[in-house]
Design a protein around this motif. Structure first.
Motif, PDB file in Angstrom:
ATOM      1  N   ILE A 183      -4.764  -1.326   5.621  1.00 34.26           N
ATOM      2  CA  ILE A 183      -4.218   0.017   5.804  1.00 34.26           C
ATOM      3  C   ILE A 183      -3.431   0.092   7.108  1.00 34.26           C
ATOM      4  N   LYS A 184      -3.980  -0.530   8.131  1.00 32.10           N
ATOM      5  CA  LYS A 184      -3.296  -0.538   9.426  1.00 32.10           C
ATOM      6  C   LYS A 184      -1.944  -1.249   9.285  1.00 32.10           C
ATOM      7  N   ALA A 185      -1.954  -2.376   8.580  1.00 37.58           N
ATOM      8  CA  ALA A 185      -0.709  -3.143   8.406  1.00 37.58           C
ATOM      9  C   ALA A 185       0.322  -2.313   7.657  1.00 37.58           C
ATOM     10  N   SER A 186      -0.125  -1.561   6.664  1.00 36.41           N
ATOM     11  CA  SER A 186       0.842  -0.769   5.883  1.00 36.41           C
ATOM     12  C   SER A 186       1.407   0.366   6.727  1.00 36.41           C
ATOM     13  N   LEU A 187       0.599   0.857   7.660  1.00 42.00           N
ATOM     14  CA  LEU A 187       1.097   1.954   8.503  1.00 42.00           C
ATOM     15  C   LEU A 187       2.139   1.460   9.494  1.00 42.00           C
ATOM     16  N   THR A 188       1.985   0.218   9.936  1.00 46.02           N
ATOM     17  CA  THR A 188       2.969  -0.295  10.890  1.00 46.02           C
ATOM     18  C   THR A 188       4.306  -0.562  10.212  1.00 46.02           C
ATOM     19  N   LEU A 189       4.299  -0.552   8.868  1.00 46.37           N
ATOM     20  CA  LEU A 189       5.550  -0.733   8.122  1.00 46.37           C
ATOM     21  C   LEU A 189       6.340   0.564   8.010  1.00 46.37           C
ATOM     22  N   ARG A 190       5.790   1.637   8.584  1.00 46.82           N
ATOM     23  CA  ARG A 190       6.507   2.914   8.511  1.00 46.82           C
ATOM     24  C   ARG A 190       7.873   2.769   9.146  1.00 46.82           C
ATOM     25  N   LEU A 195       0.807  -1.236   0.000  1.00 47.07           N
ATOM     26  CA  LEU A 195       0.000   0.000   0.000  1.00 47.07           C
ATOM     27  C   LEU A 195       0.835   1.280   0.000  1.00 47.07           C
ATOM     28  N   ARG A 196       2.114   1.142   0.362  1.00 50.76           N
ATOM     29  CA  ARG A 196       2.950   2.355   0.386  1.00 50.76           C
ATOM     30  C   ARG A 196       3.031   2.964  -1.010  1.00 50.76           C
ATOM     31  N   HIS A 197       3.217   2.103  -2.022  1.00 50.22           N
ATOM     32  CA  HIS A 197       3.306   2.594  -3.399  1.00 50.22           C
ATOM     33  C   HIS A 197       1.971   3.157  -3.866  1.00 50.22           C
ATOM     34  N   VAL A 198       0.917   2.504  -3.438  1.00 53.64           N
ATOM     35  CA  VAL A 198      -0.420   2.918  -3.841  1.00 53.64           C
ATOM     36  C   VAL A 198      -0.732   4.318  -3.317  1.00 53.64           C
ATOM     37  N   ARG A 199      -0.343   4.544  -2.060  1.00 54.09           N
ATOM     38  CA  ARG A 199      -0.587   5.852  -1.453  1.00 54.09           C
ATOM     39  C   ARG A 199       0.019   6.963  -2.282  1.00 54.09           C
ATOM     40  N   LYS A 200       1.182   6.687  -2.836  1.00 53.50           N
ATOM     41  CA  LYS A 200       1.862   7.766  -3.544  1.00 53.50           C
ATOM     42  C   LYS A 200       1.351   7.964  -4.975  1.00 53.50           C
ATOM     43  N   TYR A 201       1.074   6.871  -5.668  1.00 58.53           N
ATOM     44  CA  TYR A 201       0.862   7.018  -7.112  1.00 58.53           C
ATOM     45  C   TYR A 201      -0.573   6.822  -7.620  1.00 58.53           C
ATOM     46  N   ALA A 202      -1.359   6.016  -6.919  1.00 53.05           N
ATOM     47  CA  ALA A 202      -2.651   5.649  -7.511  1.00 53.05           C
ATOM     48  C   ALA A 202      -3.664   6.788  -7.458  1.00 53.05           C
ATOM     49  N   ASP A 203      -4.613   6.758  -8.399  1.00 55.47           N
ATOM     50  CA  ASP A 203      -5.773   7.658  -8.334  1.00 55.47           C
ATOM     51  C   ASP A 203      -6.918   6.944  -7.617  1.00 55.47           C
ATOM     52  N   ARG A 204      -7.104   5.698  -7.985  1.00 59.77           N
ATOM     53  CA  ARG A 204      -8.187   4.908  -7.384  1.00 59.77           C
ATOM     54  C   ARG A 204      -7.637   3.570  -6.926  1.00 59.77           C
ATOM     55  N   ILE A 205      -8.344   2.954  -5.974  1.00 54.64           N
ATOM     56  CA  ILE A 205      -7.896   1.671  -5.417  1.00 54.64           C
ATOM     57  C   ILE A 205      -9.056   0.678  -5.445  1.00 54.64           C
ATOM     58  N   LEU A 206      -8.682  -0.540  -5.745  1.00 53.60           N
ATOM     59  CA  LEU A 206      -9.661  -1.616  -5.765  1.00 53.60           C
ATOM     60  C   LEU A 206      -9.102  -2.702  -4.839  1.00 53.60           C
ATOM     61  N   VAL A 207      -9.898  -3.155  -3.879  1.00 56.16           N
ATOM     62  CA  VAL A 207      -9.401  -4.127  -2.899  1.00 56.16           C
ATOM     63  C   VAL A 207      -9.992  -5.503  -3.193  1.00 56.16           C
ATOM     64  N   MET A 208      -9.126  -6.500  -3.318  1.00 54.91           N
ATOM     65  CA  MET A 208      -9.607  -7.863  -3.573  1.00 54.91           C
ATOM     66  C   MET A 208      -9.343  -8.763  -2.371  1.00 54.91           C
ATOM     67  N   LYS A 209     -10.271  -9.661  -2.162  1.00 54.84           N
ATOM     68  CA  LYS A 209     -10.106 -10.662  -1.104  1.00 54.84           C
ATOM     69  C   LYS A 209     -10.778 -11.940  -1.578  1.00 54.84           C
ATOM     70  N   GLU A 210     -10.058 -13.010  -1.536  1.00 54.56           N
ATOM     71  CA  GLU A 210     -10.588 -14.333  -1.906  1.00 54.56           C
ATOM     72  C   GLU A 210     -11.353 -14.317  -3.229  1.00 54.56           C
ATOM     73  N   GLY A 211     -10.741 -13.663  -4.226  1.00 54.08           N
ATOM     74  CA  GLY A 211     -11.302 -13.700  -5.570  1.00 54.08           C
ATOM     75  C   GLY A 211     -12.427 -12.719  -5.844  1.00 54.08           C
ATOM     76  N   ARG A 212     -12.731 -11.877  -4.894  1.00 57.80           N
ATOM     77  CA  ARG A 212     -13.808 -10.893  -5.107  1.00 57.80           C
ATOM     78  C   ARG A 212     -13.306  -9.490  -4.798  1.00 57.80           C
ATOM     79  N   ILE A 213     -13.982  -8.522  -5.409  1.00 56.09           N
ATOM     80  CA  ILE A 213     -13.698  -7.134  -5.038  1.00 56.09           C
ATOM     81  C   ILE A 213     -14.565  -6.814  -3.826  1.00 56.09           C
ATOM     82  N   ILE A 214     -13.920  -6.368  -2.766  1.00 57.97           N
ATOM     83  CA  ILE A 214     -14.740  -6.069  -1.587  1.00 57.97           C
ATOM     84  C   ILE A 214     -14.954  -4.571  -1.412  1.00 57.97           C
TER      85      ILE A 214
END
Ligand SMILES: Nc1ncnc2c1ncn2[C@@H]1O[C@H](COP(=O)(O)OP(=O)(O)OP(=O)(O)O)[C@@H](O)[C@H]1O
Length: 266
Positions: A247-254, A207-226
C-alpha cells in the motif's frame, strides 16, 4: 451462497508446491482483486480455476462451481463451461487472436461452437457486442493487426462477455496498455459489470486500479494468501507488514492529484 469457492488449492511441479493451500470465495456480482508482486502465484491460481495450467503443473484441492469441483471436470465439459459460464481475458490479448482471421471470423467460430444460430443472427450478435465495448461495426471486417492494443482488448472483452458468463477472470488486462487506455478499459469493465451483473476476478499488481474498482482484496505472497478482506478495511488497516508495504509503494506512485482524488478512489 458463493458463486465460486476455492478451497485448499495447491499447484505443484514435481511435488514442489508453487501455490499452497489457497482458499477464497467469490460472490455473485462481486469484484475481487488478487494483488501481490510478480511471481507470487496470482496467474497460476487464476489459470487453475478452469484447468488452464500447462501440463507440467498439477493442481490439487477444490474449485467448487455449481456443486462441482472444476479441477475434476472432463475436458469436454470444461471447454463448454469456459467462455460461456466463466470467461478469461489476459494481458497478452494479442495471443488470444489468430492473426489470419478477421475479428468477425473470431466471433463466428466462437458462436458456432456454443450456439445454434442463423448466420445473420450471429452477425447481429457480434455487431451488438462490438458496439457494447464502444467499437464500430466496421471492426468486424478487420484483422487483429489492424487494431490498436486498446481496441483489441475491447474485442477480447466483447468476446469474453458475449454469452453473459457468471464470472470474468481478468488477468492483468491492462498491463500492456498505456495509462489512459487502461483506465478506459477498466471503466468499461465496471460499466459492463453493472449491466451484466457478472463477478470479476481481477489479477493485478497495481493497487491504484484496485482502490477504485474492487469490492474485496486478496493479497498473495510466495504462493500463499497472506491477507484478504473488504477493500476499505484492508487498505486502511492492513494487518500484514507485506500488505502495508504494498500500500505504501502504491501511494508513492501518486503522480497526479486527479488520478487519486477521493472522488476517483471512492
Ligand atoms: N510452467 C511453470 N513451471 C514452473 N514454474 C512456473 C511455471 N509457471 C509459473 N511458474 C512459477 O510460479 C510462480 C508464480 O507464477 P505466476 O505467474 O502465478 O506469478 P504472478 O503472481 O502471476 O506474477 P506476475 O505478476 O509477474 O504475472 C513464479 O515463480 C513462476 O516462475
Amino acid at each position: 451462497m458463493s458463486l465460486l469457492k476455492v478451497s485448499n488449492l495447491s499447484i505443484s511441479k514435481k511435488h514442489n508446491n508453487i501455490v499452497e493451500n489457497v482458499s477464497f470465495d467469490i460472490q455473485k456480482g462481486e469484484w475481487l482483486a488478487i494483488v501481490g508482486q510478480s511471481g507470487s502465484g496470482k496467474s497460476l491460481t487464476a489459470s487453475a480455476i478452469c484447468q488452464l495450467l500447462v501440463p507440467n503443473l498439477q493442481a490439487a484441492g477444490e474449485v467448487l462451481y455449481e456443486g462441482e469441483n472444476l479441477l475434476n471436470l472432463m475436458p469436454k465439459n470444461m471447454r463448454n463451461l469456459r467462455g460461456t459460464r466463466i470467461s478469461y481475458i489476459f494481458q497478452d490479448y494479442q495471443g488470444s487472436f489468430t492473426p489470419l482471421l478477421t475479428i468477425g471470423q473470431h466471433f463466428e467460430e466462437f458462436l458456432k461452437r456454443h450456439l445454434k444460430l442463423a448466420k445473420s443472427q450471429r452477425r447481429t450478435m457480434a455487431e451488438e457486442a462490438l458496439a457494447s465495448v464502444g467499437l464500430k461495426s466496421e471492426v468486424y471486417l478487420r484483422y487483429p493487426f489492424q487494431l490498436s492494443g486498446g481496441q483489441l482488448q475491447r474485442v477480447s472483452i466483447a468476446l469474453a462477455l458475449l454469452l453473459k458468463p457468471d464470472l470474468l477472470i481478468a488477468d492483468e488486462p491492462t498491463t500492456a496498455l498505456d495509462s489512459i487506455s487502461s483506465f478506459q478499459i477498466l471503466q468499461l469493465l465496471a460499466d459492463l459489470q453493472q449491466k451484466n451483473g457478472c463477478a470479476i476476478l481481477f489479477i493485478t499488481h497495481d493497487l491504484r486500479h484496485v482502490r477504485k474498482y474492487a469490492d474485496r482484496i486478496l493479497v498473495m505472497k510466495e504462493g500463499r494468501i497472506i491477507e484478504q478482506g473488504e477493500k476499505h478495511q484492508l487498505i486502511n488497516n492492513p494487518e500484514h507488514s507485506y500488505t502495508q508495504l504494498l500500500i505504501k509503494a502504491s501511494l508513492t506512485l501518486r503522480t497526479s492529484r486527479s488520478l487519486f482524488s477521493p472522488e476517483v478512489l471512492k
